[in-house]
Design a protein around this motif. Sequence first.
Motif, PDB file in Angstrom:
ATOM      1  N   ALA A   1       0.727  -1.266  -0.025  1.00 47.55           N
ATOM      2  CA  ALA A   1       0.079   0.014  -0.004  1.00 47.55           C
ATOM      3  C   ALA A   1       0.875   1.377   0.010  1.00 47.55           C
ATOM      4  N   HIS A   2       2.013   1.130   0.840  1.00 48.87           N
ATOM      5  CA  HIS A   2       2.805   2.365   0.951  1.00 48.87           C
ATOM      6  C   HIS A   2       3.345   2.581  -0.434  1.00 48.87           C
ATOM      7  N   GLY A   3       3.748   1.373  -1.069  1.00 49.06           N
ATOM      8  CA  GLY A   3       4.568   1.742  -2.436  1.00 49.06           C
ATOM      9  C   GLY A   3       3.563   2.157  -3.489  1.00 49.06           C
ATOM     10  N   ARG A   4       2.110   1.807  -3.411  1.00 52.48           N
ATOM     11  CA  ARG A   4       1.325   2.632  -4.479  1.00 52.48           C
ATOM     12  C   ARG A   4       1.237   3.821  -4.196  1.00 52.48           C
ATOM     13  N   VAL A   5       0.944   4.303  -2.644  1.00 51.98           N
ATOM     14  CA  VAL A   5       0.987   5.792  -2.323  1.00 51.98           C
ATOM     15  C   VAL A   5       2.205   6.536  -2.878  1.00 51.98           C
ATOM     16  N   ILE A   6       3.381   5.964  -2.515  1.00 47.89           N
ATOM     17  CA  ILE A   6       4.596   6.605  -3.227  1.00 47.89           C
ATOM     18  C   ILE A   6       4.577   6.886  -4.640  1.00 47.89           C
ATOM     19  N   CYS A   7       4.151   5.852  -5.285  1.00 48.93           N
ATOM     20  CA  CYS A   7       3.862   5.755  -6.800  1.00 48.93           C
ATOM     21  C   CYS A   7       3.110   7.063  -7.262  1.00 48.93           C
ATOM     22  N   ALA A   8       2.028   7.097  -6.446  1.00 47.79           N
ATOM     23  CA  ALA A   8       0.976   8.312  -6.835  1.00 47.79           C
ATOM     24  C   ALA A   8       1.634   9.781  -6.489  1.00 47.79           C
ATOM     25  N   MET A   9       2.208   9.707  -5.581  1.00 45.38           N
ATOM     26  CA  MET A   9       2.920  10.916  -4.901  1.00 45.38           C
ATOM     27  C   MET A   9       3.933  11.327  -6.119  1.00 45.38           C
ATOM     28  N   SER A  10       4.763  10.467  -6.661  1.00 43.14           N
ATOM     29  CA  SER A  10       5.589  10.558  -7.564  1.00 43.14           C
ATOM     30  C   SER A  10       5.057  11.040  -8.951  1.00 43.14           C
ATOM     31  N   GLU A  11       4.089  10.530  -9.269  1.00 40.28           N
ATOM     32  CA  GLU A  11       3.382  11.045 -10.397  1.00 40.28           C
ATOM     33  C   GLU A  11       2.751  12.288 -10.309  1.00 40.28           C
ATOM     34  N   ARG A  12       2.230  12.742  -8.904  1.00 43.51           N
ATOM     35  CA  ARG A  12       1.734  14.129  -8.773  1.00 43.51           C
ATOM     36  C   ARG A  12       2.826  15.077  -8.690  1.00 43.51           C
ATOM     37  N   LEU A  13       4.033  14.603  -8.462  1.00 40.10           N
ATOM     38  CA  LEU A  13       5.073  15.559  -8.252  1.00 40.10           C
ATOM     39  C   LEU A  13       5.721  15.852  -9.644  1.00 40.10           C
TER      40      LEU A  13
ATOM     41  N   ASP B   1       3.577  15.959 -12.285  1.00 39.53           N
ATOM     42  CA  ASP B   1       2.528  16.860 -12.926  1.00 39.53           C
ATOM     43  C   ASP B   1       2.990  18.339 -12.363  1.00 39.53           C
ATOM     44  N   LEU B   2       3.385  18.286 -11.252  1.00 42.54           N
ATOM     45  CA  LEU B   2       3.659  19.874 -10.522  1.00 42.54           C
ATOM     46  C   LEU B   2       4.915  20.295 -11.176  1.00 42.54           C
ATOM     47  N   GLY B   3       5.786  19.576 -11.519  1.00 42.61           N
ATOM     48  CA  GLY B   3       6.792  19.926 -12.165  1.00 42.61           C
ATOM     49  C   GLY B   3       6.664  20.472 -13.231  1.00 42.61           C
ATOM     50  N   GLU B   4       5.515  20.080 -14.258  1.00 38.25           N
ATOM     51  CA  GLU B   4       5.331  20.414 -15.441  1.00 38.25           C
ATOM     52  C   GLU B   4       4.675  21.753 -15.374  1.00 38.25           C
ATOM     53  N   ASP B   5       3.699  21.696 -14.167  1.00 37.27           N
ATOM     54  CA  ASP B   5       3.089  23.106 -14.031  1.00 37.27           C
ATOM     55  C   ASP B   5       3.895  24.342 -13.678  1.00 37.27           C
TER      56      ASP B   5
END
Length: 248
Positions: A202-214, A216-220
């Motif tokens: 579960a932690h791994g899935r959360v970290i993957c989601a956070m990585s994807e969000r980061l 996206d934030l980088g592109e923004d």
Amino acid sequence: MPPETALLESRTLRDSVIERTDVLDKVKILTMLPDGLHITTRMVAEYFEVGEEAVKSLAKRHREEFHSNGMHILRGPDLHAFHRSTMDLWERSYPQAITQLTLYPRAVLNVAMLLRDSDIAKRVRTYLLDVEESARSGSEAGTEQLPLEQILTERMLAGPIGSRLDAVEACLADVGSTLRELAPWMARVSARLDGMDRRLDAHGRVICAMSERLCDLGEDMTEVRRDVATLKAEAAQRRARRTKRRRG
């Protein structure tokens, strides 16, 4: 029943009963070497209550017959190898100083059948012939001949090797009971490890989601920086135009 002296005169008769080493313990307890398989000249002499020279002389006169029934002499490397293989079985004394060792397996029964001046040997011969006659007539129960391998195995299990096997079996029994006691604890540990694996997933899935969000934030942030640069450029151009108008 033929007289016990018949065994002294007939090798054919001796050969017919040579496997009956079990009768020795029925007449008198035969002390073996710690390996439970062999006996030395001194031990043979003690069993028959005669001097060692009497046994040696008998073995010399009937050398071929004794050798055919397993008597052998160890010297040099063979003697050292025998010592090494049986060293941990010797309890008190260890015959390191001897230069040769004569071993008698079933050939000790040859001594019983050929030694004239020994009451023990006479009793063994009488017992042998009694058993043979009873076996032929079928009047004695339980006298069937045991194979030599079975006799030696029983001797070995009754000696130090048997004691060691008993100790090993006792240790294995303790190990089995300990494993049974550990089984519930091991099951709980396994369940906890499974729970930890699920939480880590579960932690791994959360970290993957956070990585994807980061990402996206980088592109923004990149777009924001471009917009800011454009606004700065436009503001600079407006300032330049105003300055030019004032001067003109």
